[in-house]
Design an enzyme around this catalytic site. Structure first.
Site, PDB file in Angstrom:
ATOM      1  N   LYS A  11       0.817  -1.217   0.000  1.00 38.09           N
ATOM      2  CA  LYS A  11       0.000   0.000   0.000  1.00 38.09           C
ATOM      3  C   LYS A  11       0.857   1.276   0.000  1.00 38.09           C
ATOM      4  O   LYS A  11       2.065   1.234   0.274  1.00 38.09           O
ATOM      5  CB  LYS A  11      -0.926  -0.034   1.220  1.00 38.09           C
ATOM      6  CG  LYS A  11      -1.940  -1.189   1.187  1.00 38.09           C
ATOM      7  CD  LYS A  11      -2.918  -1.076   2.348  1.00 38.09           C
ATOM      8  CE  LYS A  11      -3.938  -2.197   2.319  1.00 38.09           C
ATOM      9  NZ  LYS A  11      -4.957  -2.030   3.387  1.00 38.09           N
ATOM     10  N   TYR A  51     -12.439  -2.251  -3.676  1.00 35.39           N
ATOM     11  CA  TYR A  51     -12.903  -2.418  -2.285  1.00 35.39           C
ATOM     12  C   TYR A  51     -14.420  -2.282  -2.169  1.00 35.39           C
ATOM     13  O   TYR A  51     -14.918  -1.903  -1.112  1.00 35.39           O
ATOM     14  CB  TYR A  51     -12.225  -1.383  -1.386  1.00 35.39           C
ATOM     15  CG  TYR A  51     -10.829  -1.752  -0.914  1.00 35.39           C
ATOM     16  CD1 TYR A  51     -10.608  -2.868  -0.105  1.00 35.39           C
ATOM     17  CD2 TYR A  51      -9.723  -0.971  -1.246  1.00 35.39           C
ATOM     18  CE1 TYR A  51      -9.336  -3.194   0.354  1.00 35.39           C
ATOM     19  CE2 TYR A  51      -8.440  -1.295  -0.794  1.00 35.39           C
ATOM     20  CZ  TYR A  51      -8.255  -2.405   0.013  1.00 35.39           C
ATOM     21  OH  TYR A  51      -7.001  -2.721   0.469  1.00 35.39           O
ATOM     22  N   ASN A 114      -2.042   0.325   6.697  1.00 31.51           N
ATOM     23  CA  ASN A 114      -1.480  -0.905   7.274  1.00 31.51           C
ATOM     24  C   ASN A 114      -0.595  -1.698   6.298  1.00 31.51           C
ATOM     25  O   ASN A 114      -0.475  -2.916   6.402  1.00 31.51           O
ATOM     26  CB  ASN A 114      -2.597  -1.772   7.868  1.00 31.51           C
ATOM     27  CG  ASN A 114      -3.598  -2.229   6.822  1.00 31.51           C
ATOM     28  OD1 ASN A 114      -3.532  -1.832   5.664  1.00 31.51           O
ATOM     29  ND2 ASN A 114      -4.527  -3.081   7.233  1.00 31.51           N
ATOM     30  N   HIS A 117      -2.257  -5.474   1.728  1.00 28.71           N
ATOM     31  CA  HIS A 117      -3.562  -6.138   1.621  1.00 28.71           C
ATOM     32  C   HIS A 117      -3.313  -7.549   1.119  1.00 28.71           C
ATOM     33  O   HIS A 117      -2.428  -7.765   0.293  1.00 28.71           O
ATOM     34  CB  HIS A 117      -4.464  -5.412   0.605  1.00 28.71           C
ATOM     35  CG  HIS A 117      -5.649  -6.224   0.199  1.00 28.71           C
ATOM     36  ND1 HIS A 117      -6.806  -6.287   0.951  1.00 28.71           N
ATOM     37  CD2 HIS A 117      -5.844  -7.077  -0.859  1.00 28.71           C
ATOM     38  CE1 HIS A 117      -7.657  -7.126   0.356  1.00 28.71           C
ATOM     39  NE2 HIS A 117      -7.095  -7.607  -0.745  1.00 28.71           N
ATOM     40  N   GLU A 128      -9.725 -11.060  -7.204  1.00 29.80           N
ATOM     41  CA  GLU A 128      -8.786  -9.952  -7.006  1.00 29.80           C
ATOM     42  C   GLU A 128      -7.587 -10.069  -7.958  1.00 29.80           C
ATOM     43  O   GLU A 128      -7.093  -9.062  -8.455  1.00 29.80           O
ATOM     44  CB  GLU A 128      -8.331  -9.900  -5.553  1.00 29.80           C
ATOM     45  CG  GLU A 128      -9.449  -9.465  -4.613  1.00 29.80           C
ATOM     46  CD  GLU A 128      -9.036  -9.356  -3.155  1.00 29.80           C
ATOM     47  OE1 GLU A 128      -9.888  -8.966  -2.347  1.00 29.80           O
ATOM     48  OE2 GLU A 128      -7.869  -9.647  -2.823  1.00 29.80           O
TER      49      GLU A 128
END
Ligand code: CMP
Length: 140
Positions: A11, A51, A114, A117, A128
């Site tokens: 990320k 998402y 964070n 993913h 995905e």
């Protein structure tokens, strides 16, 4: 146990801090092979599409703004039980709850920012992976 593939995203908080190599080393040390990888800049709309299961959550706007704020590295990891193994290596979503030695314990800045993913189940992994990669780009 079966060989699986899972979708991973490094990320913006991690690409910004130049942590791609350190995070990839965690995957490889755990026996996961990076069989596809590219650095891309998502638009907010693309992040929202990815998402969309979280569209009704209060953090959706924050999440999609963040994911479009800087480049991300999208990748496909392959290995024995790759989905569960990747989740182990990542650690809990909230870094305050992540086990020592996991990516999120070492690198994540907050529950929102964070660092990584990972897909949560075989069906989502398939969806995905195809969101970001064509079959030709997966070189196992
Ligand atoms: P990820 O595994 O990418 O899946 C959904 C993401 O939503 C999650 O990691 C977090 O980055 C984010 N998220 C989950 N809970 C919160 C929260 N309370 N506030 C902000 N972001 C969150």
């Amino acid at each position: 146990m079966a060989t699986e593939r899972t979708l991973s995203i490094i990320k913006p908080d991690a690409t910004r801090r130049n942590l791609t190599g350190k995070i990839n080393a965690k995957f490889e040390d755990a026996g996961l092979r990076i069989i596809a990888q590219k650095r891309i800049q998502l638009t907010k709309a693309q992040a929202g599409e990815f998402y969309k299961v979280h569209a009704e959550r209060p953090f959706f706007d924050e999440l999609t703004t963040f994911m479009a704020s800087e480049p991300v590295v999208v990748q496909v990891l392959e290995g024995e039980s790759a989905i569960a193994k990747n989740r182990e290596v990542m650690g809990a979503t909230n870094p305050a709850e992540a086990d020592a030695g996991t990516i999120r314990a070492e690198f994540a800045e907050s529950v929102g920012e964070n660092s990584v993913h990972g897909s949560d189940a075989p069906e989502t992994a398939k969806e995905e992976i195809s969101f970001f990669f064509s079959g030709l780009e997966l070189v196992g």
